[in-house]
Design a protein around this motif. Structure first.
Motif, short mmCIF file in Angstrom:
data_model
loop_
_atom_site.label_atom_id
_atom_site.label_comp_id
_atom_site.label_asym_id
_atom_site.label_seq_id
_atom_site.Cartn_x
_atom_site.Cartn_y
_atom_site.Cartn_z
N PHE A 86 -6.81 2.03 -7.75
CA PHE A 86 -7.26 1.30 -8.94
C PHE A 86 -6.18 0.34 -9.44
CE2 PHE A 86 -10.14 5.07 -9.42
CZ PHE A 86 -11.32 4.37 -9.20
N ALA A 87 -4.91 0.77 -9.34
CA ALA A 87 -3.81 -0.11 -9.74
C ALA A 87 -3.76 -1.35 -8.84
CB ALA A 87 -2.48 0.64 -9.69
N PHE B 261 -3.73 8.32 7.60
CA PHE B 261 -4.96 7.55 7.53
C PHE B 261 -5.81 7.95 6.32
CE2 PHE B 261 -5.24 6.38 12.32
CZ PHE B 261 -4.26 5.41 12.10
N LEU B 262 -5.77 9.24 5.95
CA LEU B 262 -6.56 9.69 4.79
C LEU B 262 -6.01 9.13 3.48
CD1 LEU B 262 -7.56 13.38 5.52
CD2 LEU B 262 -9.06 11.40 5.26
N VAL B 263 -4.73 8.81 3.44
CA VAL B 263 -4.20 8.11 2.28
C VAL B 263 -4.96 6.80 2.11
CG1 VAL B 263 -2.18 6.95 1.30
CG2 VAL B 263 -1.92 9.17 2.40
N GLY B 264 -5.24 6.14 3.22
CA GLY B 264 -6.03 4.91 3.18
C GLY B 264 -7.42 5.14 2.62
N PHE B 265 -8.00 6.29 2.92
CA PHE B 265 -9.35 6.59 2.40
C PHE B 265 -9.33 6.65 0.87
CE2 PHE B 265 -12.20 9.84 0.72
CZ PHE B 265 -13.44 9.31 1.07
N PHE B 266 -8.36 7.37 0.31
CA PHE B 266 -8.31 7.50 -1.15
C PHE B 266 -7.91 6.18 -1.81
CE2 PHE B 266 -7.58 11.92 0.31
CZ PHE B 266 -8.71 12.48 -0.25
N LEU B 267 -7.03 5.41 -1.17
CA LEU B 267 -6.70 4.09 -1.69
C LEU B 267 -7.94 3.19 -1.71
CD1 LEU B 267 -3.27 3.23 0.01
CD2 LEU B 267 -3.67 3.56 -2.44
N GLN B 268 -8.72 3.27 -0.65
CA GLN B 268 -9.87 2.39 -0.50
C GLN B 268 -10.94 2.64 -1.57
OE1 GLN B 268 -12.88 3.50 1.83
NE2 GLN B 268 -13.96 1.57 1.56
N ILE B 269 -11.10 3.91 -1.98
CA ILE B 269 -12.06 4.21 -3.04
C ILE B 269 -11.67 3.47 -4.32
CG2 ILE B 269 -12.91 6.01 -4.60
CD1 ILE B 269 -12.90 7.93 -2.32
N GLY B 270 -10.38 3.50 -4.65
CA GLY B 270 -9.94 2.86 -5.88
C GLY B 270 -9.87 1.35 -5.79
N ILE B 271 -9.51 0.82 -4.62
CA ILE B 271 -9.29 -0.61 -4.49
C ILE B 271 -10.60 -1.40 -4.42
CG2 ILE B 271 -9.28 -1.00 -1.98
CD1 ILE B 271 -6.60 -2.41 -2.33
N TRP C 84 0.83 -1.22 0.00
CA TRP C 84 0.00 0.00 0.00
C TRP C 84 0.86 1.26 0.00
CZ3 TRP C 84 -3.50 -1.83 4.62
CH2 TRP C 84 -4.42 -2.79 4.16
N ILE C 85 1.83 1.28 0.92
CA ILE C 85 2.68 2.47 1.07
C ILE C 85 3.47 2.72 -0.21
CG2 ILE C 85 4.66 3.42 2.31
CD1 ILE C 85 3.64 1.89 4.80
N ALA C 86 4.03 1.66 -0.79
CA ALA C 86 4.84 1.81 -2.00
C ALA C 86 3.99 2.35 -3.16
CB ALA C 86 5.47 0.47 -2.39
N PHE C 87 2.83 1.75 -3.38
CA PHE C 87 1.97 2.21 -4.47
C PHE C 87 1.51 3.65 -4.24
CE2 PHE C 87 1.96 -1.99 -6.06
CZ PHE C 87 1.32 -2.01 -7.29
N ALA C 88 1.11 3.95 -3.00
CA ALA C 88 0.62 5.30 -2.70
C ALA C 88 1.73 6.33 -2.91
CB ALA C 88 0.11 5.37 -1.26
N PHE C 89 2.94 6.01 -2.46
CA PHE C 89 4.04 6.97 -2.60
C PHE C 89 4.39 7.20 -4.07
CE2 PHE C 89 8.57 7.90 -3.07
CZ PHE C 89 8.65 9.09 -2.37
N VAL C 90 4.54 6.13 -4.81
CA VAL C 90 4.96 6.26 -6.22
C VAL C 90 3.91 7.02 -7.02
CG1 VAL C 90 5.41 5.00 -8.35
CG2 VAL C 90 6.42 4.21 -6.20
N MET C 91 2.64 6.64 -6.89
CA MET C 91 1.59 7.30 -7.66
C MET C 91 1.36 8.74 -7.18
SD MET C 91 0.95 5.10 -9.90
CE MET C 91 -0.48 5.80 -10.70
N GLY C 92 1.49 8.96 -5.88
CA GLY C 92 1.39 10.33 -5.36
C GLY C 92 2.50 11.21 -5.90
#
Length: 516
Positions: A33-34, A251-261, A6-14
Protein backbone atom coordinates in the motif's frame (compact mmCIF):
# COMPACT_ATOMS: atom_id res chain seq x y z
CA UNK A 1 16.25 -0.11 -9.46
CA UNK A 2 12.57 -0.99 -8.93
CA UNK A 3 13.49 -4.41 -7.50
CA UNK A 4 15.70 -2.69 -4.93
CA UNK A 5 12.74 -0.48 -3.94
CA UNK A 6 10.48 -3.51 -3.48
CA UNK A 7 13.06 -5.29 -1.34
CA UNK A 8 13.76 -2.19 0.79
CA UNK A 9 10.08 -1.46 1.45
CA UNK A 10 9.29 -5.12 2.15
CA UNK A 11 12.20 -5.50 4.56
CA UNK A 12 11.56 -2.30 6.50
CA UNK A 13 7.81 -2.83 6.86
CA UNK A 14 8.27 -6.53 7.62
CA UNK A 15 10.75 -5.60 10.36
CA UNK A 16 8.31 -3.05 11.79
CA UNK A 17 5.50 -5.62 11.80
CA UNK A 18 7.68 -8.16 13.60
CA UNK A 19 8.72 -5.51 16.09
CA UNK A 20 5.11 -4.86 17.15
CA UNK A 21 4.28 -8.55 17.43
CA UNK A 22 2.68 -9.11 14.02
CA UNK A 23 3.83 -11.63 11.37
CA UNK A 24 6.09 -10.05 8.71
CA UNK A 25 3.50 -10.76 5.99
CA UNK A 26 1.32 -8.01 7.51
CA UNK A 27 4.26 -5.67 6.95
CA UNK A 28 4.56 -6.82 3.35
CA UNK A 29 0.90 -5.89 2.78
CA UNK A 30 1.54 -2.46 4.31
CA UNK A 31 4.62 -2.08 2.08
CA UNK A 32 2.44 -2.75 -0.96
CA UNK A 33 0.00 0.00 0.00
CA UNK A 34 2.91 2.35 0.72
CA UNK A 35 4.34 1.66 -2.73
CA UNK A 36 0.92 2.32 -4.27
CA UNK A 37 0.65 5.67 -2.44
CA UNK A 38 4.20 6.80 -3.19
CA UNK A 39 4.38 5.42 -6.73
CA UNK A 40 4.56 8.81 -8.45
CA UNK A 41 7.40 9.95 -6.19
CA UNK A 42 9.61 6.87 -6.31
CA UNK A 43 9.02 5.83 -9.92
CA UNK A 44 6.80 2.78 -9.37
CA UNK A 45 4.21 2.50 -12.11
CA UNK A 46 1.57 0.07 -13.42
CA UNK A 47 4.10 -1.61 -15.68
CA UNK A 48 6.20 -2.47 -12.66
CA UNK A 49 3.20 -3.90 -10.81
CA UNK A 50 2.61 -6.22 -13.77
CA UNK A 51 6.13 -7.60 -13.29
CA UNK A 52 5.43 -8.01 -9.58
CA UNK A 53 2.23 -9.87 -10.43
CA UNK A 54 4.27 -12.49 -12.30
CA UNK A 55 6.61 -12.90 -9.32
CA UNK A 56 3.63 -13.23 -7.00
CA UNK A 57 2.07 -15.86 -9.24
CA UNK A 58 5.27 -17.92 -9.14
CA UNK A 59 5.24 -17.72 -5.35
CA UNK A 60 1.67 -19.00 -5.17
CA UNK A 61 2.47 -21.88 -7.53
CA UNK A 62 5.51 -22.90 -5.49
CA UNK A 63 3.52 -22.71 -2.26
CA UNK A 64 0.79 -24.95 -3.66
CA UNK A 65 3.39 -27.35 -5.05
CA UNK A 66 5.00 -27.70 -1.61
CA UNK A 67 1.57 -28.11 -0.02
CA UNK A 68 0.95 -30.90 -2.52
CA UNK A 69 4.22 -32.57 -1.50
CA UNK A 70 2.78 -32.94 2.00
CA UNK A 71 -0.69 -33.96 0.91
CA UNK A 72 -2.35 -37.33 0.73
CA UNK A 73 -5.40 -37.61 -1.51
CA UNK A 74 -7.03 -39.80 1.12
CA UNK A 75 -7.14 -36.78 3.43
CA UNK A 76 -9.56 -35.09 1.00
CA UNK A 77 -11.94 -38.04 0.89
CA UNK A 78 -13.23 -37.35 4.38
CA UNK A 79 -16.70 -36.32 5.48
CA UNK A 80 -15.47 -33.35 7.47
CA UNK A 81 -13.46 -32.07 4.48
CA UNK A 82 -15.96 -32.56 1.66
CA UNK A 83 -19.04 -31.94 3.78
CA UNK A 84 -17.52 -29.06 5.72
CA UNK A 85 -16.17 -27.40 2.58
CA UNK A 86 -19.37 -27.69 0.53
CA UNK A 87 -21.76 -26.77 3.35
CA UNK A 88 -19.66 -23.78 4.39
CA UNK A 89 -19.53 -22.55 0.80
CA UNK A 90 -23.30 -22.77 0.41
CA UNK A 91 -24.24 -21.32 3.82
CA UNK A 92 -21.66 -18.50 3.82
CA UNK A 93 -22.68 -17.44 0.30
CA UNK A 94 -26.28 -17.19 1.48
CA UNK A 95 -25.17 -15.23 4.58
CA UNK A 96 -23.03 -12.77 2.62
CA UNK A 97 -25.61 -12.20 -0.14
CA UNK A 98 -28.23 -10.31 1.96
CA UNK A 99 -25.47 -8.33 3.71
CA UNK A 100 -24.04 -7.27 0.35
CA UNK A 101 -27.46 -6.45 -1.06
CA UNK A 102 -28.18 -4.36 2.04
CA UNK A 103 -24.92 -2.41 1.84
CA UNK A 104 -24.63 -2.09 -1.93
CA UNK A 105 -27.08 -1.36 -4.71
CA UNK A 106 -26.19 -4.24 -7.03
CA UNK A 107 -28.06 -6.63 -9.32
CA UNK A 108 -28.54 -9.93 -7.50
CA UNK A 109 -26.30 -11.77 -9.99
CA UNK A 110 -23.34 -9.50 -9.16
CA UNK A 111 -24.19 -9.69 -5.47
CA UNK A 112 -24.16 -13.50 -5.64
CA UNK A 113 -20.78 -13.60 -7.39
CA UNK A 114 -19.37 -11.18 -4.80
CA UNK A 115 -20.76 -13.34 -1.98
CA UNK A 116 -19.18 -16.42 -3.57
CA UNK A 117 -15.82 -14.63 -3.83
CA UNK A 118 -15.99 -13.80 -0.11
CA UNK A 119 -16.94 -17.36 0.90
CA UNK A 120 -13.43 -18.68 0.16
CA UNK A 121 -10.56 -18.70 2.67
CA UNK A 122 -6.93 -17.96 1.88
CA UNK A 123 -4.87 -20.96 0.82
CA UNK A 124 -1.70 -18.86 0.86
CA UNK A 125 -2.17 -17.44 4.35
CA UNK A 126 -3.48 -20.63 5.99
CA UNK A 127 -0.81 -22.84 4.43
CA UNK A 128 1.94 -20.38 5.38
CA UNK A 129 0.69 -20.04 8.97
CA UNK A 130 0.25 -23.80 9.43
CA UNK A 131 3.63 -24.48 7.87
CA UNK A 132 5.26 -21.91 10.13
CA UNK A 133 3.78 -23.62 13.20
CA UNK A 134 4.65 -27.09 11.82
CA UNK A 135 0.96 -28.02 11.82
CA UNK A 136 0.36 -28.85 8.16
CA UNK A 137 0.24 -32.55 9.01
CA UNK A 138 -1.45 -32.22 12.39
CA UNK A 139 -5.08 -33.36 12.32
CA UNK A 140 -6.59 -29.85 12.32
CA UNK A 141 -4.02 -28.75 9.72
CA UNK A 142 -4.95 -31.57 7.37
CA UNK A 143 -8.64 -30.74 7.76
CA UNK A 144 -8.04 -27.03 7.04
CA UNK A 145 -5.87 -27.70 3.96
CA UNK A 146 -8.41 -30.25 2.69
CA UNK A 147 -11.24 -27.71 2.96
CA UNK A 148 -9.09 -25.09 1.20
CA UNK A 149 -8.48 -27.45 -1.70
CA UNK A 150 -12.22 -28.14 -1.95
CA UNK A 151 -12.80 -24.37 -2.01
CA UNK A 152 -10.15 -23.86 -4.68
CA UNK A 153 -11.81 -26.49 -6.85
CA UNK A 154 -15.17 -24.74 -6.36
CA UNK A 155 -13.54 -21.44 -7.34
CA UNK A 156 -12.23 -22.99 -10.55
CA UNK A 157 -15.72 -24.24 -11.40
CA UNK A 158 -17.26 -20.82 -10.66
CA UNK A 159 -14.71 -19.03 -12.85
CA UNK A 160 -15.29 -21.47 -15.69
CA UNK A 161 -19.08 -21.10 -15.53
CA UNK A 162 -19.11 -17.33 -15.02
CA UNK A 163 -16.56 -16.59 -17.75
CA UNK A 164 -18.12 -18.96 -20.24
CA UNK A 165 -14.76 -20.68 -20.82
CA UNK A 166 -14.51 -24.44 -20.90
CA UNK A 167 -11.42 -26.62 -20.59
CA UNK A 168 -9.82 -27.96 -23.73
CA UNK A 169 -10.83 -31.42 -24.86
CA UNK A 170 -7.19 -32.36 -24.25
CA UNK A 171 -7.83 -31.86 -20.54
CA UNK A 172 -9.29 -35.38 -20.50
CA UNK A 173 -5.70 -36.63 -20.77
CA UNK A 174 -5.18 -35.51 -17.17
CA UNK A 175 -7.02 -38.61 -16.00
CA UNK A 176 -3.88 -40.46 -17.05
CA UNK A 177 -1.59 -38.39 -14.81
CA UNK A 178 -1.21 -41.16 -12.19
CA UNK A 179 0.54 -43.21 -14.88
CA UNK A 180 3.37 -40.65 -14.81
CA UNK A 181 4.10 -41.19 -11.12
CA UNK A 182 6.82 -43.87 -11.65
CA UNK A 183 8.58 -41.52 -14.10
CA UNK A 184 8.39 -38.61 -11.65
CA UNK A 185 9.71 -40.81 -8.85
CA UNK A 186 12.61 -41.88 -11.06
CA UNK A 187 13.42 -38.25 -11.98
CA UNK A 188 13.51 -37.30 -8.31
CA UNK A 189 15.74 -40.29 -7.52
CA UNK A 190 18.35 -39.35 -10.14
CA UNK A 191 18.26 -35.58 -9.53
CA UNK A 192 20.64 -35.73 -6.57
CA UNK A 193 20.52 -33.46 -3.54
CA UNK A 194 21.59 -30.08 -4.89
CA UNK A 195 20.60 -27.59 -7.61
CA UNK A 196 19.31 -30.25 -10.02
CA UNK A 197 16.66 -31.26 -7.50
CA UNK A 198 15.63 -27.60 -7.10
CA UNK A 199 15.35 -27.26 -10.87
CA UNK A 200 13.18 -30.38 -11.02
CA UNK A 201 10.84 -28.83 -8.45
CA UNK A 202 10.64 -25.59 -10.43
CA UNK A 203 10.06 -27.52 -13.66
CA UNK A 204 7.15 -29.49 -12.22
CA UNK A 205 5.58 -26.61 -10.28
CA UNK A 206 5.91 -23.79 -12.80
CA UNK A 207 6.28 -25.36 -16.23
CA UNK A 208 4.63 -28.79 -16.35
CA UNK A 209 2.02 -28.14 -13.66
CA UNK A 210 1.47 -24.38 -13.96
CA UNK A 211 1.95 -23.59 -17.65
CA UNK A 212 0.83 -27.03 -18.78
CA UNK A 213 -2.54 -26.82 -17.01
CA UNK A 214 -3.06 -23.28 -18.34
CA UNK A 215 -2.66 -24.54 -21.90
CA UNK A 216 -5.43 -27.05 -21.23
CA UNK A 217 -7.80 -24.31 -20.04
CA UNK A 218 -7.37 -25.22 -16.37
CA UNK A 219 -5.97 -23.41 -13.34
CA UNK A 220 -2.18 -23.25 -13.07
CA UNK A 221 -2.62 -23.36 -9.26
CA UNK A 222 -4.43 -26.68 -9.57
CA UNK A 223 -1.62 -27.99 -11.77
CA UNK A 224 1.10 -27.07 -9.28
CA UNK A 225 -0.87 -28.68 -6.46
CA UNK A 226 -1.55 -31.84 -8.49
CA UNK A 227 2.11 -32.45 -9.39
CA UNK A 228 3.17 -31.86 -5.79
CA UNK A 229 0.57 -34.38 -4.59
CA UNK A 230 1.84 -36.95 -7.11
CA UNK A 231 5.24 -36.87 -5.40
CA UNK A 232 3.86 -36.83 -1.85
CA UNK A 233 4.56 -40.52 -1.23
CA UNK A 234 8.18 -40.34 -2.38
CA UNK A 235 10.71 -40.75 0.43
CA UNK A 236 12.47 -37.52 -0.65
CA UNK A 237 9.32 -35.37 -0.87
CA UNK A 238 10.22 -33.53 2.35
CA UNK A 239 13.76 -32.91 1.12
CA UNK A 240 12.40 -31.44 -2.12
CA UNK A 241 10.00 -29.22 -0.18
CA UNK A 242 12.83 -27.96 2.04
CA UNK A 243 15.04 -27.24 -0.96
CA UNK A 244 12.35 -24.97 -2.47
CA UNK A 245 11.62 -23.22 0.82
CA UNK A 246 13.75 -20.08 0.43
CA UNK A 247 12.75 -19.52 -3.22
CA UNK A 248 9.09 -19.90 -2.34
CA UNK A 249 9.37 -17.48 0.60
CA UNK A 250 10.99 -14.75 -1.51
CA UNK A 251 8.39 -15.06 -4.27
CA UNK A 252 5.55 -15.02 -1.72
CA UNK A 253 6.77 -11.64 -0.51
CA UNK A 254 5.87 -10.52 -4.02
CA UNK A 255 2.38 -11.93 -3.58
CA UNK A 256 1.69 -9.86 -0.47
CA UNK A 257 3.29 -6.76 -2.02
CA UNK A 258 1.14 -7.19 -5.12
CA UNK A 259 -2.11 -7.21 -3.13
CA UNK A 260 -1.27 -3.82 -1.66
CA UNK A 261 0.30 -2.25 -4.74
CA UNK A 262 -2.88 -2.83 -6.78
CA UNK A 263 -4.13 0.63 -5.82
CA UNK A 264 -5.21 2.83 -2.93
CA UNK A 265 -8.84 2.47 -1.89
CA UNK A 266 -11.50 5.16 -1.81
CA UNK A 267 -13.96 5.70 1.04
CA UNK A 268 -16.53 3.28 -0.40
CA UNK A 269 -13.91 0.52 -0.68
CA UNK A 270 -12.84 1.07 2.91
CA UNK A 271 -16.43 0.97 4.19
CA UNK A 272 -17.04 -2.24 2.26
CA UNK A 273 -13.88 -3.84 3.67
CA UNK A 274 -14.78 -2.81 7.24
CA UNK A 275 -18.30 -4.19 6.82
CA UNK A 276 -16.96 -7.52 5.61
CA UNK A 277 -14.43 -7.57 8.46
CA UNK A 278 -17.36 -7.35 10.91
CA UNK A 279 -18.78 -10.51 9.30
CA UNK A 280 -15.46 -12.37 9.53
CA UNK A 281 -16.13 -13.92 12.98
CA UNK A 282 -19.33 -15.44 11.57
CA UNK A 283 -17.24 -17.20 8.95
CA UNK A 284 -14.97 -18.73 11.58
CA UNK A 285 -17.89 -19.66 13.85
CA UNK A 286 -19.65 -21.42 10.96
CA UNK A 287 -16.53 -23.51 10.30
CA UNK A 288 -16.32 -24.37 14.01
CA UNK A 289 -19.91 -25.62 14.27
CA UNK A 290 -19.74 -27.51 10.97
CA UNK A 291 -16.61 -29.34 12.12
CA UNK A 292 -18.34 -30.21 15.39
CA UNK A 293 -21.23 -31.57 13.31
CA UNK A 294 -18.75 -33.93 11.63
CA UNK A 295 -17.56 -35.28 15.01
CA UNK A 296 -14.38 -33.24 15.44
CA UNK A 297 -13.45 -32.33 18.99
CA UNK A 298 -13.73 -28.71 20.05
CA UNK A 299 -9.96 -28.15 19.92
CA UNK A 300 -9.52 -29.46 16.37
CA UNK A 301 -12.65 -27.63 15.19
CA UNK A 302 -11.46 -24.38 16.80
CA UNK A 303 -7.88 -24.51 15.44
CA UNK A 304 -9.02 -25.49 11.94
CA UNK A 305 -11.71 -22.80 12.02
CA UNK A 306 -9.24 -20.10 13.09
CA UNK A 307 -6.93 -21.08 10.20
CA UNK A 308 -9.82 -20.50 7.79
CA UNK A 309 -11.08 -17.23 9.29
CA UNK A 310 -9.96 -14.94 6.48
CA UNK A 311 -10.85 -13.99 2.93
CA UNK A 312 -9.10 -15.50 -0.06
CA UNK A 313 -6.75 -14.41 -2.79
CA UNK A 314 -8.85 -16.76 -4.94
CA UNK A 315 -11.69 -14.29 -4.42
CA UNK A 316 -9.50 -11.73 -6.21
CA UNK A 317 -8.86 -14.20 -9.02
CA UNK A 318 -12.61 -14.85 -9.35
CA UNK A 319 -13.27 -11.10 -9.34
CA UNK A 320 -10.60 -10.47 -11.98
CA UNK A 321 -12.53 -12.77 -14.31
CA UNK A 322 -16.16 -11.86 -13.56
CA UNK A 323 -16.15 -8.65 -11.41
CA UNK A 324 -13.10 -6.59 -12.45
CA UNK A 325 -14.62 -3.37 -11.05
CA UNK A 326 -14.48 -4.91 -7.55
CA UNK A 327 -10.78 -5.78 -7.53
CA UNK A 328 -9.61 -2.92 -5.27
CA UNK A 329 -12.44 -3.20 -2.66
CA UNK A 330 -11.89 -6.95 -2.52
CA UNK A 331 -8.11 -6.47 -2.26
CA UNK A 332 -8.62 -4.18 0.75
CA UNK A 333 -11.04 -6.71 2.25
CA UNK A 334 -8.58 -9.57 1.80
CA UNK A 335 -5.71 -7.49 3.17
CA UNK A 336 -7.74 -6.44 6.24
CA UNK A 337 -8.72 -10.06 6.87
CA UNK A 338 -5.02 -10.99 6.77
CA UNK A 339 -4.25 -8.28 9.34
CA UNK A 340 -6.92 -9.78 11.61
CA UNK A 341 -6.24 -13.46 10.89
CA UNK A 342 -2.45 -13.54 11.11
CA UNK A 343 -2.14 -12.44 14.77
CA UNK A 344 -5.27 -14.45 15.64
CA UNK A 345 -3.56 -17.61 14.37
CA UNK A 346 -0.48 -16.74 16.35
CA UNK A 347 -2.42 -16.89 19.62
CA UNK A 348 -4.80 -19.70 18.57
CA UNK A 349 -3.46 -22.27 21.05
CA UNK A 350 -3.47 -20.10 24.18
CA UNK A 351 -6.83 -18.63 23.10
CA UNK A 352 -8.32 -22.11 22.97
CA UNK A 353 -6.90 -22.85 26.42
CA UNK A 354 -8.87 -19.88 27.76
CA UNK A 355 -12.09 -20.83 25.95
CA UNK A 356 -11.87 -24.60 26.37
CA UNK A 357 -14.32 -24.83 29.28
CA UNK A 358 -17.00 -23.16 27.20
CA UNK A 359 -16.26 -24.92 23.92
CA UNK A 360 -15.76 -28.53 25.06
CA UNK A 361 -19.44 -28.95 26.17
CA UNK A 362 -20.44 -28.20 22.57
CA UNK A 363 -18.77 -31.40 21.31
CA UNK A 364 -20.86 -34.31 20.16
CA UNK A 365 -20.69 -37.48 22.25
CA UNK A 366 -19.28 -39.38 19.25
CA UNK A 367 -15.55 -38.88 18.68
CA UNK A 368 -13.91 -38.68 15.29
CA UNK A 369 -11.93 -41.89 14.55
CA UNK A 370 -8.68 -39.90 14.32
CA UNK A 371 -9.17 -38.46 17.81
CA UNK A 372 -9.83 -41.47 20.01
CA UNK A 373 -8.16 -41.62 23.48
CA UNK A 374 -4.63 -43.04 23.36
CA UNK A 375 -3.51 -45.98 25.51
CA UNK A 376 0.22 -46.69 25.86
CA UNK A 377 -0.36 -50.16 27.31
CA UNK A 378 2.63 -51.69 29.08
CA UNK A 379 5.26 -49.40 27.50
CA UNK A 380 7.96 -48.20 29.90
CA UNK A 381 9.35 -45.24 27.94
CA UNK A 382 7.47 -42.67 25.85
CA UNK A 383 9.25 -40.84 23.00
CA UNK A 384 7.34 -37.75 21.84
CA UNK A 385 8.28 -36.67 18.33
CA UNK A 386 9.56 -39.27 15.88
CA UNK A 387 11.91 -37.20 13.77
CA UNK A 388 15.59 -38.12 13.45
CA UNK A 389 16.31 -37.54 17.15
CA UNK A 390 13.20 -39.39 18.32
CA UNK A 391 13.83 -42.36 16.03
CA UNK A 392 17.44 -42.67 17.19
CA UNK A 393 16.36 -42.58 20.85
CA UNK A 394 13.56 -45.10 20.22
CA UNK A 395 15.83 -47.58 18.41
CA UNK A 396 18.57 -47.33 21.04
CA UNK A 397 16.14 -47.95 23.90
CA UNK A 398 14.57 -50.89 22.08
CA UNK A 399 18.02 -52.44 21.65
CA UNK A 400 18.58 -52.03 25.41
CA UNK A 401 15.42 -54.05 26.07
CA UNK A 402 13.04 -51.28 27.16
CA UNK A 403 9.42 -51.41 26.03
CA UNK A 404 9.13 -48.15 24.11
CA UNK A 405 6.29 -46.30 22.38
CA UNK A 406 6.38 -43.18 20.20
CA UNK A 407 3.88 -40.37 19.64
CA UNK A 408 3.75 -38.00 16.67
CA UNK A 409 1.22 -35.68 14.98
CA UNK A 410 2.41 -36.48 11.45
CA UNK A 411 0.49 -39.39 9.86
CA UNK A 412 3.25 -39.94 7.29
CA UNK A 413 5.90 -40.31 10.02
CA UNK A 414 3.60 -42.68 11.92
CA UNK A 415 2.99 -44.83 8.84
CA UNK A 416 6.70 -45.03 7.98
CA UNK A 417 7.66 -45.88 11.57
CA UNK A 418 5.02 -48.59 11.90
CA UNK A 419 6.19 -50.17 8.65
CA UNK A 420 9.66 -50.80 10.10
CA UNK A 421 8.34 -52.21 13.37
CA UNK A 422 8.22 -49.20 15.67
CA UNK A 423 5.07 -48.69 17.73
CA UNK A 424 4.04 -45.09 17.07
CA UNK A 425 0.65 -43.53 17.77
CA UNK A 426 -1.03 -40.29 16.66
CA UNK A 427 -1.13 -37.45 19.21
CA UNK A 428 -0.68 -33.69 19.51
CA UNK A 429 1.33 -32.73 22.58
CA UNK A 430 -0.31 -29.28 22.80
CA UNK A 431 -3.81 -30.76 23.10
CA UNK A 432 -5.00 -30.55 26.73
CA UNK A 433 -7.76 -33.12 26.15
CA UNK A 434 -5.16 -35.59 24.87
CA UNK A 435 -3.32 -35.36 28.19
CA UNK A 436 -6.52 -35.75 30.19
CA UNK A 437 -7.48 -38.96 28.39
CA UNK A 438 -3.99 -40.44 27.85
CA UNK A 439 -3.61 -43.82 29.52
CA UNK A 440 0.05 -44.43 30.51
CA UNK A 441 0.01 -46.84 33.48
CA UNK A 442 3.56 -48.22 33.06
CA UNK A 443 5.49 -45.22 31.73
CA UNK A 444 8.61 -44.50 33.77
CA UNK A 445 10.33 -41.92 31.54
CA UNK A 446 9.41 -39.48 28.75
CA UNK A 447 11.77 -38.20 26.05
CA UNK A 448 10.67 -34.93 24.40
CA UNK A 449 12.06 -34.96 20.85
CA UNK A 450 9.43 -32.61 19.40
CA UNK A 451 10.46 -30.00 16.82
CA UNK A 452 8.41 -27.20 18.35
CA UNK A 453 9.90 -25.72 21.52
CA UNK A 454 6.53 -24.49 22.83
CA UNK A 455 5.13 -28.01 22.47
CA UNK A 456 7.95 -29.31 24.74
CA UNK A 457 7.09 -26.75 27.41
CA UNK A 458 3.36 -27.50 27.23
CA UNK A 459 3.94 -31.28 27.22
CA UNK A 460 6.15 -31.01 30.31
CA UNK A 461 3.57 -28.89 32.12
CA UNK A 462 0.71 -31.26 31.26
CA UNK A 463 2.69 -34.32 32.37
CA UNK A 464 3.43 -32.78 35.76
CA UNK A 465 -0.12 -31.46 36.16
CA UNK A 466 -1.55 -34.95 35.73
CA UNK A 467 0.75 -36.23 38.49
CA UNK A 468 3.50 -37.92 36.45
CA UNK A 469 6.56 -38.28 38.72
CA UNK A 470 8.83 -40.17 36.34
CA UNK A 471 11.84 -38.90 34.41
CA UNK A 472 11.31 -36.21 31.75
CA UNK A 473 14.25 -35.56 29.43
CA UNK A 474 14.34 -33.11 26.52
CA UNK A 475 16.72 -31.52 24.06
CA UNK A 476 16.86 -27.91 22.91
CA UNK A 477 18.89 -25.80 20.52
CA UNK A 478 19.28 -22.78 22.79
CA UNK A 479 19.99 -22.25 26.48
CA UNK A 480 16.96 -20.01 27.11
CA UNK A 481 14.63 -22.66 25.67
CA UNK A 482 16.32 -25.37 27.75
CA UNK A 483 15.79 -23.22 30.84
CA UNK A 484 12.06 -22.79 30.05
CA UNK A 485 11.59 -26.55 29.62
CA UNK A 486 13.29 -27.25 32.94
CA UNK A 487 11.25 -24.57 34.69
CA UNK A 488 8.13 -26.34 33.35
CA UNK A 489 9.20 -29.50 35.19
CA UNK A 490 11.72 -31.43 33.05
CA UNK A 491 14.46 -33.30 34.95
CA UNK A 492 17.15 -32.81 32.32
CA UNK A 493 17.47 -30.74 29.15
CA UNK A 494 20.39 -31.25 26.80
CA UNK A 495 21.65 -28.75 24.26
CA UNK A 496 21.52 -30.53 20.91
CA UNK A 497 24.68 -29.11 19.36
CA UNK A 498 26.73 -29.50 22.55
CA UNK A 499 25.68 -33.13 22.90
CA UNK A 500 26.51 -33.79 19.23
CA UNK A 501 29.98 -32.31 19.73
CA UNK A 502 30.50 -34.32 22.92
CA UNK A 503 29.43 -37.49 21.11
CA UNK A 504 31.91 -36.89 18.30
CA UNK A 505 34.69 -36.26 20.81
CA UNK A 506 33.87 -39.51 22.62
CA UNK A 507 34.12 -41.44 19.35
CA UNK A 508 37.52 -39.88 18.65
CA UNK A 509 38.77 -40.64 22.17
CA UNK A 510 37.54 -44.24 21.95
CA UNK A 511 39.17 -44.67 18.55
CA UNK A 512 42.51 -43.38 19.80
CA UNK A 513 42.37 -45.67 22.83
CA UNK A 514 41.67 -48.68 20.60
CA UNK A 515 44.64 -47.79 18.38
CA UNK A 516 46.86 -47.31 21.38
Amino acid sequence: MIEATWIAFAFVMGLVARGIGLPPLVGYLAAGFALAGLGDYIGVGPRDSVALEHIAHLGVLLLLFTVGLKLKIGNLLRREVIGGGLLHFAISSLIFLPAIMLILDLPWQQGLLLAIALSFSSTVLAAKVLEGKRELRAFHGRVAIGVLIIQDLIALVVMSLASGKVPSAWALLLFGLPLLRPLLFRLLDVSGHEELMVLLGLLLALVVGGYGFEQLGLSSELGALAFGAMLAKHKRATELSNSLWSIKEVFLVGFFLQIGIGGLPDLHAMLFALSMAVLLPLKGALFFFLFLLFRLRARSAFLAGVSLTNYSEFGLIVASVVLPQWIIPLAITVALSFVISAPLNRIAHPLYERLARRLIPLERDIRHPDEQPVSLGDAQILVMGMGRTGRAAYDHLQEKGFLTVGLDSDPVVIEQSNKVGRRVLFADGEDQMFWQHLQMPSIQAVILALNDEEAKVISTQKLRERGFTGLIVSHALYEDIARRIQEAGADRTYLTMSEAGTGLAEHVARGLQERG
